[in-house]
Design a protein around this motif. Structure first.
Motif, mmCIF file in Angstrom:
data_model
loop_
_atom_site.group_PDB
_atom_site.id
_atom_site.type_symbol
_atom_site.label_atom_id
_atom_site.label_comp_id
_atom_site.label_asym_id
_atom_site.label_seq_id
_atom_site.Cartn_x
_atom_site.Cartn_y
_atom_site.Cartn_z
ATOM 1 N N GLN A 21 0.848 -1.200 0.000
ATOM 2 C CA GLN A 21 0.000 0.000 0.000
ATOM 3 C C GLN A 21 0.879 1.244 0.000
ATOM 4 O O GLN A 21 0.661 2.192 -0.763
ATOM 5 N N GLU A 22 1.900 1.222 0.845
ATOM 6 C CA GLU A 22 2.828 2.349 0.965
ATOM 7 C C GLU A 22 3.594 2.568 -0.340
ATOM 8 O O GLU A 22 3.676 3.672 -0.859
ATOM 9 N N LYS A 23 4.101 1.478 -0.887
ATOM 10 C CA LYS A 23 4.973 1.584 -2.059
ATOM 11 C C LYS A 23 4.211 1.948 -3.337
ATOM 12 O O LYS A 23 4.665 2.757 -4.125
ATOM 13 N N TYR A 24 3.058 1.308 -3.535
ATOM 14 C CA TYR A 24 2.358 1.468 -4.824
ATOM 15 C C TYR A 24 1.128 2.379 -4.730
ATOM 16 O O TYR A 24 0.441 2.580 -5.729
ATOM 17 N N LYS A 25 0.864 2.892 -3.503
ATOM 18 C CA LYS A 25 -0.271 3.813 -3.308
ATOM 19 C C LYS A 25 -1.601 3.213 -3.773
ATOM 20 O O LYS A 25 -2.410 3.864 -4.432
ATOM 21 N N VAL A 26 -1.760 1.917 -3.476
ATOM 22 C CA VAL A 26 -3.047 1.265 -3.722
ATOM 23 C C VAL A 26 -3.614 0.857 -2.366
ATOM 24 O O VAL A 26 -2.866 0.681 -1.408
ATOM 25 N N LYS A 27 -4.906 0.736 -2.267
ATOM 26 C CA LYS A 27 -5.569 0.601 -0.966
ATOM 27 C C LYS A 27 -5.575 -0.839 -0.442
ATOM 28 O O LYS A 27 -6.034 -1.751 -1.138
ATOM 29 N N GLN A 28 -5.099 -1.010 0.786
ATOM 30 C CA GLN A 28 -5.203 -2.327 1.436
ATOM 31 C C GLN A 28 -6.625 -2.500 1.956
ATOM 32 O O GLN A 28 -7.132 -1.621 2.653
ATOM 33 N N GLU A 76 -11.049 5.842 -3.013
ATOM 34 C CA GLU A 76 -9.702 5.458 -2.556
ATOM 35 C C GLU A 76 -9.209 4.153 -3.203
ATOM 36 O O GLU A 76 -8.021 3.839 -3.139
ATOM 37 N N CYS A 77 -10.127 3.418 -3.831
ATOM 38 C CA CYS A 77 -9.722 2.176 -4.510
ATOM 39 C C CYS A 77 -9.583 2.360 -6.020
ATOM 40 O O CYS A 77 -9.344 1.389 -6.739
ATOM 41 N N LYS A 79 -7.301 3.757 -7.824
ATOM 42 C CA LYS A 79 -5.964 3.436 -8.358
ATOM 43 C C LYS A 79 -5.646 1.943 -8.267
ATOM 44 O O LYS A 79 -4.758 1.442 -8.954
#
Ligand code: AP5
Length: 193
Positions: A21-28, A76-77, A79
């Protein structure tokens, strides 16, 4: 990028999903965290599922599917998302396909973290000791049932995704950073499918 993190309890799904999530800015999207939030809120739903989770059983599919359907449609999802703890039954996997088809989206990879049962027990016992038993299901007896439930109800999903050519096997026995590096290889297309 839409991913599923797959593996038995304690395999490292949540640890890796947070990093991704942090690296690719996609939502966990962790169904376990969502459900624990409901339980601690004392809501009607929370009271209904508390015992199920404490026993290490699965919360009914309809509840989980609705939770995920609500999340996936959120901005938020847009991306992308990382599903952590979902799907856990074939019915959930099929429902996920239907909701993604409706949204004209798909899953890119199902990342399977492979960890020996002995290591899973050690990890859960370590977490229970470190957190003072913060999770009611982090004890030897409940873990035994969580593993039984995983083998009986969740592992049978694997052929479903294998048939779609989405499975990516990762050695979850490696140290956390190494596991992250192997997942990056999958996402960068450096690992063989
Ligand atoms: P959930 O919260 O999803 O729990 P789980 O699948 O049992 O998994 P964990 O959170 O224990 O493990 P993890 O694989 O995420 O590993 P983690 O990174 O935390 O579900 C809980 C309950 O909710 C279920 O039993 C069910 O009742 C209900 N539920 C949830 N989703 C549901 C669904 N879809 N349908 C129905 N019911 C549902 O790591 C574990 C520990 O190991 C940590 O301390 C970590 O630091 C350590 N660790 C991680 N990686 C490594 C490594 N490589 N080396 C050494 N230590 C490591």
């Amino acid at each position: 990028m839409n991913l599923i993190m797959f593996g038995p309890p304690g395999a490292g799904k949540g640890t890796q999903a947070v990093r991704l999530q942090e690296k690719y800015k996609v939502k966990q999207l962790s169904t376990g965290d969502m459900l624990r939030g409901e339980v601690s809120s004392g809501s009607v739903l929370g009271n209904r599922i508390k015992e199920i989770m404490e026993d290490g059983e699965l919360v009914p599919d309809d509840i989980i599917i609705e939770l995920i359907e609500n999340c996936i449609g959120q901005p938020e999802c847009k991306k992308g998302f990382i599903l952590d703890g979902f799907p856990r039954t074939v019915a959930q996997a099929e429902a996920l396909d239907v909701m993604l088809q409706k949204a004209d989206r798909g899953i890119d990879h199902v990342i399977v973290l492979n960890v020996d049962e002995g290591a899973l027990i050690q990890r859960i016992e370590k977490r229970a000791a470190e957190t003072g038993g913060a999770r009611a299901d982090d004890n030897a007896e409940t873990l035994k049932n969580r593993l039984t439930v995983y083998n009986r109800q969740t592992a049978p999903i694997l052929p479903y995704y294998e048939g779609k050519g989405l499975l990516r096997q990762v050695d979850g026995m490696l140290p956390i950073d190494e596991v992250s590096a192997r997942i990056d290889d999958v996402l960068d297309g450096r690992a063989a499918a």
